[in-house]
Design a protein around this motif. Structure first.
Motif, PDB file in Angstrom:
ATOM      1  N   THR A 182       0.856  -1.196   0.000  1.00  0.00           N
ATOM      2  CA  THR A 182       0.000   0.000   0.000  1.00  0.00           C
ATOM      3  C   THR A 182       0.890   1.244   0.000  1.00  0.00           C
ATOM      4  O   THR A 182       2.103   1.157   0.239  1.00  0.00           O
ATOM      5  CB  THR A 182      -0.882   0.029   1.259  1.00  0.00           C
ATOM      6  N   LEU A 183       0.270   2.378  -0.225  1.00  0.00           N
ATOM      7  CA  LEU A 183       1.022   3.642  -0.237  1.00  0.00           C
ATOM      8  C   LEU A 183       1.729   3.871   1.096  1.00  0.00           C
ATOM      9  O   LEU A 183       2.894   4.275   1.141  1.00  0.00           O
ATOM     10  CB  LEU A 183       0.048   4.793  -0.532  1.00  0.00           C
ATOM     11  N   GLU A 184       0.999   3.593   2.197  1.00  0.00           N
ATOM     12  CA  GLU A 184       1.594   3.804   3.519  1.00  0.00           C
ATOM     13  C   GLU A 184       2.798   2.871   3.717  1.00  0.00           C
ATOM     14  O   GLU A 184       3.837   3.278   4.251  1.00  0.00           O
ATOM     15  CB  GLU A 184       0.559   3.546   4.631  1.00  0.00           C
ATOM     16  N   GLU A 185       2.629   1.634   3.292  1.00  0.00           N
ATOM     17  CA  GLU A 185       3.736   0.679   3.450  1.00  0.00           C
ATOM     18  C   GLU A 185       4.917   1.088   2.583  1.00  0.00           C
ATOM     19  O   GLU A 185       6.081   0.959   2.990  1.00  0.00           O
ATOM     20  CB  GLU A 185       3.264  -0.729   3.073  1.00  0.00           C
ATOM     21  N   ASP A 186       4.616   1.604   1.402  1.00  0.00           N
ATOM     22  CA  ASP A 186       5.679   2.103   0.521  1.00  0.00           C
ATOM     23  C   ASP A 186       6.480   3.196   1.211  1.00  0.00           C
ATOM     24  O   ASP A 186       7.709   3.215   1.176  1.00  0.00           O
ATOM     25  CB  ASP A 186       5.082   2.663  -0.777  1.00  0.00           C
ATOM     26  N   LEU A 187       5.746   4.109   1.853  1.00  0.00           N
ATOM     27  CA  LEU A 187       6.416   5.232   2.521  1.00  0.00           C
ATOM     28  C   LEU A 187       7.284   4.749   3.677  1.00  0.00           C
ATOM     29  O   LEU A 187       8.377   5.262   3.903  1.00  0.00           O
ATOM     30  CB  LEU A 187       5.381   6.255   3.018  1.00  0.00           C
ATOM     31  N   GLU A 188       6.795   3.739   4.381  1.00  0.00           N
ATOM     32  CA  GLU A 188       7.590   3.161   5.480  1.00  0.00           C
ATOM     33  C   GLU A 188       8.920   2.615   4.959  1.00  0.00           C
ATOM     34  O   GLU A 188       9.984   2.854   5.533  1.00  0.00           O
ATOM     35  CB  GLU A 188       6.826   2.000   6.130  1.00  0.00           C
ATOM     36  N   ILE A 189       8.799   1.895   3.849  1.00  0.00           N
ATOM     37  CA  ILE A 189      10.016   1.314   3.264  1.00  0.00           C
ATOM     38  C   ILE A 189      10.956   2.437   2.821  1.00  0.00           C
ATOM     39  O   ILE A 189      12.169   2.388   3.065  1.00  0.00           O
ATOM     40  CB  ILE A 189       9.664   0.417   2.049  1.00  0.00           C
ATOM     41  N   GLN A 190      10.380   3.453   2.191  1.00  0.00           N
ATOM     42  CA  GLN A 190      11.216   4.546   1.679  1.00  0.00           C
ATOM     43  C   GLN A 190      11.925   5.278   2.820  1.00  0.00           C
ATOM     44  O   GLN A 190      13.082   5.669   2.689  1.00  0.00           O
ATOM     45  CB  GLN A 190      10.356   5.516   0.865  1.00  0.00           C
ATOM     46  N   GLU A 191      11.214   5.457   3.922  1.00  0.00           N
ATOM     47  CA  GLU A 191      11.851   6.108   5.082  1.00  0.00           C
ATOM     48  C   GLU A 191      13.035   5.286   5.569  1.00  0.00           C
ATOM     49  O   GLU A 191      14.068   5.823   5.953  1.00  0.00           O
ATOM     50  CB  GLU A 191      10.841   6.258   6.221  1.00  0.00           C
ATOM     51  N   HIS A 192      12.838   3.985   5.550  1.00  0.00           N
ATOM     52  CA  HIS A 192      13.932   3.115   5.999  1.00  0.00           C
ATOM     53  C   HIS A 192      15.115   3.199   5.025  1.00  0.00           C
ATOM     54  O   HIS A 192      16.273   3.254   5.444  1.00  0.00           O
ATOM     55  CB  HIS A 192      13.426   1.673   6.108  1.00  0.00           C
ATOM     56  N   LEU A 193      14.785   3.231   3.743  1.00  0.00           N
ATOM     57  CA  LEU A 193      15.855   3.266   2.740  1.00  0.00           C
ATOM     58  C   LEU A 193      16.748   4.493   2.917  1.00  0.00           C
ATOM     59  O   LEU A 193      17.958   4.434   2.669  1.00  0.00           O
ATOM     60  CB  LEU A 193      15.262   3.281   1.326  1.00  0.00           C
ATOM     61  N   ALA A 194      16.133   5.588   3.333  1.00  0.00           N
ATOM     62  CA  ALA A 194      16.895   6.841   3.467  1.00  0.00           C
ATOM     63  C   ALA A 194      18.054   6.700   4.446  1.00  0.00           C
ATOM     64  O   ALA A 194      19.056   7.388   4.330  1.00  0.00           O
ATOM     65  CB  ALA A 194      15.971   7.962   3.917  1.00  0.00           C
ATOM     66  N   VAL A 195      17.915   5.782   5.398  1.00  0.00           N
ATOM     67  CA  VAL A 195      18.960   5.671   6.423  1.00  0.00           C
ATOM     68  C   VAL A 195      19.634   4.295   6.438  1.00  0.00           C
ATOM     69  O   VAL A 195      20.448   4.019   7.309  1.00  0.00           O
ATOM     70  CB  VAL A 195      18.387   5.957   7.837  1.00  0.00           C
ATOM     71  N   CYS A 196      19.280   3.440   5.476  1.00  0.00           N
ATOM     72  CA  CYS A 196      19.820   2.074   5.528  1.00  0.00           C
ATOM     73  C   CYS A 196      20.522   1.706   4.219  1.00  0.00           C
ATOM     74  O   CYS A 196      19.879   1.452   3.207  1.00  0.00           O
ATOM     75  CB  CYS A 196      18.709   1.065   5.826  1.00  0.00           C
ATOM     76  N   GLY A 197      21.822   1.661   4.288  1.00  0.00           N
ATOM     77  CA  GLY A 197      22.606   1.306   3.113  1.00  0.00           C
ATOM     78  C   GLY A 197      22.399  -0.141   2.703  1.00  0.00           C
ATOM     79  O   GLY A 197      22.361  -0.466   1.519  1.00  0.00           O
ATOM     80  N   HIS A 198      22.234  -0.996   3.697  1.00  0.00           N
ATOM     81  CA  HIS A 198      22.080  -2.427   3.413  1.00  0.00           C
ATOM     82  C   HIS A 198      20.849  -2.689   2.544  1.00  0.00           C
ATOM     83  O   HIS A 198      20.934  -3.344   1.500  1.00  0.00           O
ATOM     84  CB  HIS A 198      21.971  -3.177   4.749  1.00  0.00           C
ATOM     85  N   CYS A 199      19.703  -2.163   2.982  1.00  0.00           N
ATOM     86  CA  CYS A 199      18.461  -2.409   2.238  1.00  0.00           C
ATOM     87  C   CYS A 199      18.469  -1.671   0.899  1.00  0.00           C
ATOM     88  O   CYS A 199      17.912  -2.159  -0.088  1.00  0.00           O
ATOM     89  CB  CYS A 199      17.246  -2.009   3.071  1.00  0.00           C
ATOM     90  N   THR A 200      19.098  -0.493   0.873  1.00  0.00           N
ATOM     91  CA  THR A 200      19.192   0.244  -0.380  1.00  0.00           C
ATOM     92  C   THR A 200      19.971  -0.569  -1.407  1.00  0.00           C
ATOM     93  O   THR A 200      19.543  -0.717  -2.560  1.00  0.00           O
ATOM     94  CB  THR A 200      19.903   1.603  -0.147  1.00  0.00           C
ATOM     95  N   GLU A 201      21.084  -1.119  -0.968  1.00  0.00           N
ATOM     96  CA  GLU A 201      21.899  -1.942  -1.866  1.00  0.00           C
ATOM     97  C   GLU A 201      21.117  -3.146  -2.370  1.00  0.00           C
ATOM     98  O   GLU A 201      21.147  -3.475  -3.545  1.00  0.00           O
ATOM     99  CB  GLU A 201      23.153  -2.439  -1.124  1.00  0.00           C
ATOM    100  N   LEU A 202      20.431  -3.786  -1.427  1.00  0.00           N
ATOM    101  CA  LEU A 202      19.664  -4.983  -1.797  1.00  0.00           C
ATOM    102  C   LEU A 202      18.612  -4.638  -2.845  1.00  0.00           C
ATOM    103  O   LEU A 202      18.479  -5.319  -3.865  1.00  0.00           O
ATOM    104  CB  LEU A 202      19.008  -5.592  -0.552  1.00  0.00           C
ATOM    105  N   LEU A 203      17.902  -3.560  -2.592  1.00  0.00           N
ATOM    106  CA  LEU A 203      16.831  -3.179  -3.521  1.00  0.00           C
ATOM    107  C   LEU A 203      17.396  -2.765  -4.882  1.00  0.00           C
ATOM    108  O   LEU A 203      16.830  -3.099  -5.932  1.00  0.00           O
ATOM    109  CB  LEU A 203      16.030  -2.030  -2.902  1.00  0.00           C
ATOM    110  N   LEU A 204      18.512  -2.076  -4.850  1.00  0.00           N
ATOM    111  CA  LEU A 204      19.140  -1.702  -6.123  1.00  0.00           C
ATOM    112  C   LEU A 204      19.570  -2.945  -6.899  1.00  0.00           C
ATOM    113  O   LEU A 204      19.440  -3.008  -8.122  1.00  0.00           O
ATOM    114  CB  LEU A 204      20.359  -0.803  -5.870  1.00  0.00           C
TER     115      LEU A 204
END
Lengths: 224, 239
Positions: free
Chosen positions: B38-60
């Protein structure tokens, strides 16, 4: 108010899940697990997925030859773990995990090779001398003071980011903290590049105010 | 704004702050990538990505893997792919993937099942032998000592102590237990008389269902059976 979720078409955004390749691969795995024509079915999986695995390594900056080798390693590891694959998650996910693992092993071993490589004197190489003194320049490493300052700056930046709206904050964080390109941020955020740029432009202005620095006009600059 | 411009982070982010200790489940990241949240869940993930290199790398990496080839992006040629398979095939063959490994797995599985069965039986057998035993002394039904013997009630497990009226001893005895319809239920060979001229035999829990039984004690001399006595006992229903 947050900018709209879809501020434009996501460039190469989310792929449908699971992909047709994934579905086919899973059914082939089931056959292999049942002992049916293992060679033919594994070949099919290889044909279905090898291009993607190869491209993944190329996109991660590996050379053509290295990417071919790494692709082989991935499928070899797949063969080793195939019996234990339980179909609880997508095959693709498993494949990506293996590819990442194989790549990180390669990067690590390259670093070790470089570290352990003998060092030769530049003069000696020029003279054809195979022994003698070596020219070793010690790597001074990062200055502790610089490190401390840098860390302070980043902590200040993270604090300042908290005041921004969510998507703007994420865009700025990915850009200024993680160093991502606009395109990467756009893909991650499922936004258009233009929306990302707008977020960064606005965000940069606000951060500059918050951090008490002056943003360079019209530039997405480190100095603000 | 220019993509090439220097930015706040510096050129190589050597000093990124540590990632948060908690991360979203990787399946959620995949679901985010696939547009299943959902949009809210998307935003939660995005907030996490802003501060998490590990998850950002994984998603990339997930995006890098799943993205279709860009125009002009080179892939493996047919020839290279075929050559790659040829090499891989040889490697897999050496590893036994095509032939033996599955059988090896099956053999291992069968061996494991066998081992578990043997282990289970051993434990069962040991447990049975360790069960405490009662003793029940039985007189022959045709005993002349003070009238006919009563049918003794015995609770399993039990030592049956068979008293004998016979004047002679046999080097070996055999007991045959039958129901009231005459069907032989159990034969217990290789029994011997003790110094008190008794023949003792063990019955374990589960050896016989509840009911009334007759036990023929046979003496063996030169392999020939001779009837020594007939005994009766009853196993109550609770057993």
């Amino acid at each position: 108010m947050e900018p709209s979720h879809g501020g434009g078409d996501p460039p190469g955004g989310g792929s449908p899940s699971p992909s047709p390749e994934d579905d086919k691969s899973r059914s082939l795995i089931l056959q292999i697990q049942a002992g049916i024509d293992r060679e033919t079915n594994f070949r099919r999986i290889y044909d279905l997925q090898s291009q993607r695995v190869y491209r993944f390594f190329r996109r991660k900056g590996q050379s053509h030859e290295d990417s071919k080798d790494l692709t082989q390693d991935v499928f070899f590891r797949v063969s080793r773990g195939l019996e234990a694959f339980r179909h609880e998650s997508r095959f693709e996910r498993w494949l990506i995990e293996i590819a990442r693992h194989v790549l990180s092993n390669r990067v690590r071993s390259r670093k070790t090779e470089k570290r352990d490589a003998p060092e030769y004197s530049i003069d000696a190489i020029g003279d054809g001398d195979d022994g003698g003194a070596t020219l070793q320049v010690a790597d001074p490493g990062p200055d502790p003071l610089d490190q401390a300052i840098s860390r302070q700056q980043r902590l200040a930046l993270r604090e300042a980011l908290k005041d921004l709206p969510t998507q703007m904050r994420t865009c700025c964080g990915l850009r200024y903290e993680r160093g991502l390109k606009y395109e990467e941020i756009a893909k991650l955020m499922k936004l258009s590049i233009e929306t990302v740029k707008a977020h960064l432009h606005q965000g940069r202005k606000r951060l500059a105010v918050r951090l008490g620095v002056e943003a360079a006009p019209g530039k997405d600059k480190r100095s603000l | 704004m220019s993509e090439d411009a220097e930015d706040l982070r510096g050129p190589s982010t050597p000093e990124a702050l540590p990632d948060p200790e908690e991360h979203p489940d990787p399946d959620r990241l995949y679901a985010y990538q696939a547009g299943e949240l959902t949009l809210e869940e998307d935003l939660e993930i995005q907030e996490h990505l802003a501060v998490c290199g590990h998850c950002t790398e994984l998603l990339l990496d997930v995006q890098s893997f799943t993205a279709p080839p860009a125009p002009g992006e080179a892939g493996l040629s047919e020839f290279e792919r075929a050559a790659g398979w040829h090499q891989l095939r040889a490697r897999l063959d050496r590893d036994g993937f095509f032939s033996g490994r599955l059988h090896k797995h099956r053999f291992t599985a069968v061996a494991a099942v066998f081992l578990v069965a043997v282990l289970g039986l051993s434990i069962y057998s040991l447990t049975r032998k360790e069960e405490p035993l009662n003793a029940a002394t039985l007189d022959p039904l045709d005993s002349h000592r003070g009238g006919p013997s009563e049918i003794e009630e015995v609770k399993l497990p039990v030592w049956l102590v068979l008293q004998s009226q016979a004047e002679t001893s046999y080097p070996e005895y055999r007991a045959e237990i039958r129901d009231l319809e005459g069907r032989t239920i159990r034969k217990i060979p290789r029994l011997h008389q003790n110094v008190a001229f008794e023949v003792k035999l063990k019955l374990y829990r589960g050896d016989l269902p509840p009911g009334e039984y007759r036990l023929d004690l046979l003496g063996l001399r030169s392999g020939r059976p001779e009837k020594v006595g007939v005994y009766g006992f009853r196993i109550p229903k609770s057993e």
